[in-house]
Design a protein around this motif. Structure first.
Motif, PDB file in Angstrom:
ATOM      1  N   ILE A 236       0.832  -1.207   0.000  1.00  0.00           N
ATOM      2  CA  ILE A 236       0.000   0.000   0.000  1.00  0.00           C
ATOM      3  C   ILE A 236       0.862   1.252   0.000  1.00  0.00           C
ATOM      4  CG2 ILE A 236      -1.622   1.363   1.382  1.00  0.00           C
ATOM      5  CD1 ILE A 236      -3.016  -0.907   0.046  1.00  0.00           C
ATOM      6  N   ILE A 237       1.883   1.291   0.862  1.00  0.00           N
ATOM      7  CA  ILE A 237       2.772   2.458   0.940  1.00  0.00           C
ATOM      8  C   ILE A 237       3.503   2.668  -0.381  1.00  0.00           C
ATOM      9  CG2 ILE A 237       4.845   3.374   2.055  1.00  0.00           C
ATOM     10  CD1 ILE A 237       3.919   1.975   4.631  1.00  0.00           C
ATOM     11  N   THR A 238       4.016   1.587  -0.959  1.00  0.00           N
ATOM     12  CA  THR A 238       4.762   1.684  -2.217  1.00  0.00           C
ATOM     13  C   THR A 238       3.880   2.176  -3.353  1.00  0.00           C
ATOM     14  OG1 THR A 238       6.188  -0.148  -1.515  1.00  0.00           O
ATOM     15  CG2 THR A 238       6.185   0.403  -3.856  1.00  0.00           C
ATOM     16  N   LEU A 239       2.658   1.628  -3.450  1.00  0.00           N
ATOM     17  CA  LEU A 239       1.743   2.063  -4.512  1.00  0.00           C
ATOM     18  C   LEU A 239       1.418   3.542  -4.395  1.00  0.00           C
ATOM     19  CD1 LEU A 239      -0.816  -0.910  -4.672  1.00  0.00           C
ATOM     20  CD2 LEU A 239       0.933  -0.319  -6.368  1.00  0.00           C
ATOM     21  N   ILE A 240       1.127   3.992  -3.182  1.00  0.00           N
ATOM     22  CA  ILE A 240       0.736   5.394  -2.984  1.00  0.00           C
ATOM     23  C   ILE A 240       1.905   6.329  -3.283  1.00  0.00           C
ATOM     24  CG2 ILE A 240       0.026   7.076  -1.231  1.00  0.00           C
ATOM     25  CD1 ILE A 240      -1.639   4.816   0.042  1.00  0.00           C
ATOM     26  N   CYS A 241       3.105   5.903  -2.931  1.00  0.00           N
ATOM     27  CA  CYS A 241       4.279   6.760  -3.154  1.00  0.00           C
ATOM     28  C   CYS A 241       4.719   6.800  -4.614  1.00  0.00           C
ATOM     29  CB  CYS A 241       5.443   6.290  -2.281  1.00  0.00           C
ATOM     30  SG  CYS A 241       5.198   6.555  -0.511  1.00  0.00           S
TER      31      CYS A 241
ATOM     32  N   LYS B  67      -6.846  -1.076  -6.635  1.00  0.00           N
ATOM     33  CA  LYS B  67      -6.811  -2.341  -7.375  1.00  0.00           C
ATOM     34  C   LYS B  67      -6.185  -2.162  -8.750  1.00  0.00           C
ATOM     35  CE  LYS B  67     -11.177  -3.620  -6.886  1.00  0.00           C
ATOM     36  NZ  LYS B  67     -12.386  -4.475  -6.970  1.00  0.00           N
ATOM     37  N   GLN B  68      -6.534  -1.069  -9.438  1.00  0.00           N
ATOM     38  CA  GLN B  68      -5.981  -0.833 -10.765  1.00  0.00           C
ATOM     39  C   GLN B  68      -4.486  -0.536 -10.689  1.00  0.00           C
ATOM     40  OE1 GLN B  68      -7.786  -1.287 -13.639  1.00  0.00           O
ATOM     41  NE2 GLN B  68      -5.721  -1.218 -14.510  1.00  0.00           N
ATOM     42  N   ALA B  69      -4.089   0.245  -9.689  1.00  0.00           N
ATOM     43  CA  ALA B  69      -2.661   0.546  -9.513  1.00  0.00           C
ATOM     44  C   ALA B  69      -1.880  -0.720  -9.214  1.00  0.00           C
ATOM     45  CB  ALA B  69      -2.480   1.573  -8.390  1.00  0.00           C
ATOM     46  N   LEU B  70      -2.461  -1.615  -8.407  1.00  0.00           N
ATOM     47  CA  LEU B  70      -1.799  -2.882  -8.083  1.00  0.00           C
ATOM     48  C   LEU B  70      -1.673  -3.759  -9.324  1.00  0.00           C
ATOM     49  CD1 LEU B  70      -0.611  -4.781  -5.974  1.00  0.00           C
ATOM     50  CD2 LEU B  70      -2.937  -5.574  -5.465  1.00  0.00           C
ATOM     51  N   LYS B  71      -2.752  -3.847 -10.120  1.00  0.00           N
ATOM     52  CA  LYS B  71      -2.713  -4.641 -11.352  1.00  0.00           C
ATOM     53  C   LYS B  71      -1.653  -4.108 -12.313  1.00  0.00           C
ATOM     54  CE  LYS B  71      -7.582  -6.076 -11.272  1.00  0.00           C
ATOM     55  NZ  LYS B  71      -8.904  -5.933 -11.935  1.00  0.00           N
ATOM     56  N   ASP B  72      -1.600  -2.778 -12.465  1.00  0.00           N
ATOM     57  CA  ASP B  72      -0.617  -2.177 -13.372  1.00  0.00           C
ATOM     58  C   ASP B  72       0.811  -2.413 -12.882  1.00  0.00           C
ATOM     59  OD1 ASP B  72      -2.743  -1.312 -14.838  1.00  0.00           O
ATOM     60  OD2 ASP B  72      -2.636   0.780 -14.174  1.00  0.00           O
ATOM     61  N   SER B  73       1.014  -2.355 -11.577  1.00  0.00           N
ATOM     62  CA  SER B  73       2.350  -2.586 -11.014  1.00  0.00           C
ATOM     63  C   SER B  73       2.781  -4.034 -11.225  1.00  0.00           C
ATOM     64  CB  SER B  73       2.362  -2.248  -9.520  1.00  0.00           C
ATOM     65  OG  SER B  73       2.104  -0.881  -9.313  1.00  0.00           O
ATOM     66  N   ILE B  74       1.848  -4.969 -11.020  1.00  0.00           N
ATOM     67  CA  ILE B  74       2.160  -6.384 -11.245  1.00  0.00           C
ATOM     68  C   ILE B  74       2.493  -6.629 -12.716  1.00  0.00           C
ATOM     69  CG2 ILE B  74       1.207  -8.720 -11.226  1.00  0.00           C
ATOM     70  CD1 ILE B  74      -0.416  -7.923  -8.757  1.00  0.00           C
ATOM     71  N   ALA B  75       1.674  -6.033 -13.607  1.00  0.00           N
ATOM     72  CA  ALA B  75       1.925  -6.187 -15.046  1.00  0.00           C
ATOM     73  C   ALA B  75       3.277  -5.604 -15.436  1.00  0.00           C
ATOM     74  CB  ALA B  75       0.804  -5.502 -15.834  1.00  0.00           C
ATOM     75  N   LYS B  76       3.628  -4.465 -14.837  1.00  0.00           N
ATOM     76  CA  LYS B  76       4.915  -3.834 -15.138  1.00  0.00           C
ATOM     77  C   LYS B  76       6.068  -4.712 -14.656  1.00  0.00           C
ATOM     78  CE  LYS B  76       5.033   0.569 -14.525  1.00  0.00           C
ATOM     79  NZ  LYS B  76       5.109   1.909 -13.901  1.00  0.00           N
ATOM     80  N   CYS B  77       5.920  -5.278 -13.449  1.00  0.00           N
ATOM     81  CA  CYS B  77       6.971  -6.159 -12.907  1.00  0.00           C
ATOM     82  C   CYS B  77       7.130  -7.414 -13.764  1.00  0.00           C
ATOM     83  CB  CYS B  77       6.634  -6.545 -11.471  1.00  0.00           C
ATOM     84  SG  CYS B  77       6.768  -5.190 -10.289  1.00  0.00           S
ATOM     85  N   LEU B  78       6.004  -8.005 -14.186  1.00  0.00           N
ATOM     86  CA  LEU B  78       6.067  -9.191 -15.049  1.00  0.00           C
ATOM     87  C   LEU B  78       6.715  -8.862 -16.384  1.00  0.00           C
ATOM     88  CD1 LEU B  78       2.565 -10.801 -14.354  1.00  0.00           C
ATOM     89  CD2 LEU B  78       4.796 -11.578 -13.518  1.00  0.00           C
ATOM     90  N   GLY B  79       6.401  -7.654 -16.896  1.00  0.00           N
ATOM     91  CA  GLY B  79       7.012  -7.235 -18.154  1.00  0.00           C
ATOM     92  C   GLY B  79       8.517  -7.079 -18.035  1.00  0.00           C
TER      93      GLY B  79
END
Length: 316
Positions: free
Chosen positions: A45-50, A298-310
């Motif tokens: 949560i902290i990482t996503l918000i920052c 939820k959308q920020a988390l999905k985008d972060s996961i997709a970016k990490c997988l990429g």
């Protein structure tokens, strides 16, 4: 009662949850998992918000600070509890005990003041949407967060100094899994009625005062939402408050049950179970509550996961 002798206690024994060795190992594994989930969830949560520009608003700024407090509360209590599950001597030093008690209540008081600030933020967002960015500007948000930390610091400073000066000459067994205020006070070799009263008087405005602000804010919020003509608009407004309201209900309900009573000597085992909510379960659940009920998170988390997988695929 008067001090029985001049010997001063140098360590305390935390009873925790007396159980057979096999049960303690199971409890260790259970609460270790809870600790890991709480740490990872709140850190995400902290990482996503920052890092995500879509979450750069006052509501998420407060949520970031709430997650930080949850991490600190968990780290203040749970690691020592885990250690004691595996130890034969379930001890904590005198000053370690007072330090644990101080930081637990400092963080707890700060959290409830912060929850009140978050309810005020939702009140302004729903009742005065056109003026929201002006009222809840960056400077105001920072001062509100600083105020919540300072409120926790000053509200718990006096009781801690008083406890430090009390004579503890034995017994040294605390009927709890951490150095909670009531079981610690009842080990003092002197009359503690005045100290209990001071604890009660201080906890009353912190808990009930911040709860009153929260209740008033939600009364205005509900009245405003009811006047919204469209059902979709009402649902959207309610959804922005649902996560915060859930956390407030769990947090305030548990703490009022435990602490806002003139005497807490009875029902200690029930208090221990209730304390697990504030020290372990709630810090684990809060990230799930806020992420599952919030589309932006939820959308920020999905985008972060997709970016990490990429990045992983690109590296491979």
């Amino acid at each position: 009662m008067e001090a029985r002798n001049g010997t001063r206690v140098t360590e305390f024994i935390l009873i925790g949850f007396p159980s057979p060795r096999e049960v303690e190992i199971v409890l260790f594994m259970l609460f270790f998992i809870i600790l890991v989930v709480a740490m990872i969830g709140n850190s995400i949560i902290i990482t996503l918000i920052c890092t995500d520009y879509r979450l750069q608003s006052p509501m998420y700024f407060f949520l970031c600070n709430l997650s930080l407090i949850e991490i600190l509360i968990t780290m203040t209590v749970v690691p020592k509890m885990l250690e004691n599950f595996l130890s034969e001597r379930k001890t904590i030093s005198f000053y370690g005990c007072l330090a644990q008690s101080y930081f637990y209540f400092l963080l707890g008081c700060s959290e409830y003041v912060l929850l009140a600030m978050m309810s005020y933020d939702r009140y302004v967002a729903i009742c005065y949407p056109l003026s929201y960015s002006t009222i809840m500007n960056g400077k105001v948000c920072i001062w509100l967060v600083v105020g919540s930390w300072m409120g926790g610091f000053f509200s718990i400073l006096v009781p801690t100094v008083i406890k430090l000066g009390l004579p503890y000459c034995g017994p040294n067994i605390i009927n709890h899994f951490f150095c909670d205020s009531a079981p610690l006070l009842h080990l003092a070799c002197t009359d503690i009625q005045l100290v209990e009263f001071i604890d009660f008087i201080i906890s009353l405005p912190v808990l009930l005062g911040s709860l009153l602000l929260t209740v008033i804010s939600y009364m205005y919020i509900i009245c405003t939402i009811i006047r919204i003509p469209s059902a979709k608009g009402r649902q959207k407004a309610f959804s922005t408050c649902a996560s915060h309201f859930t956390v407030v209900t769990i947090g305030y309900g548990t703490s009022i049950f435990i602490y806002v009573r003139p005497s807490q000597a009875s029902a200690m085992n029930l208090n221990k179970v209730a304390s697990l909510m504030t020290t372990a379960v709630t810090p684990m659940l809060n990230p799930l509550i806020f992420s599952l009920r919030n589309q932006k998170v939820k959308q920020a988390l999905k985008d972060s996961i997709a970016k990490c997988l990429g990045l992983i695929k690109h590296t491979v």
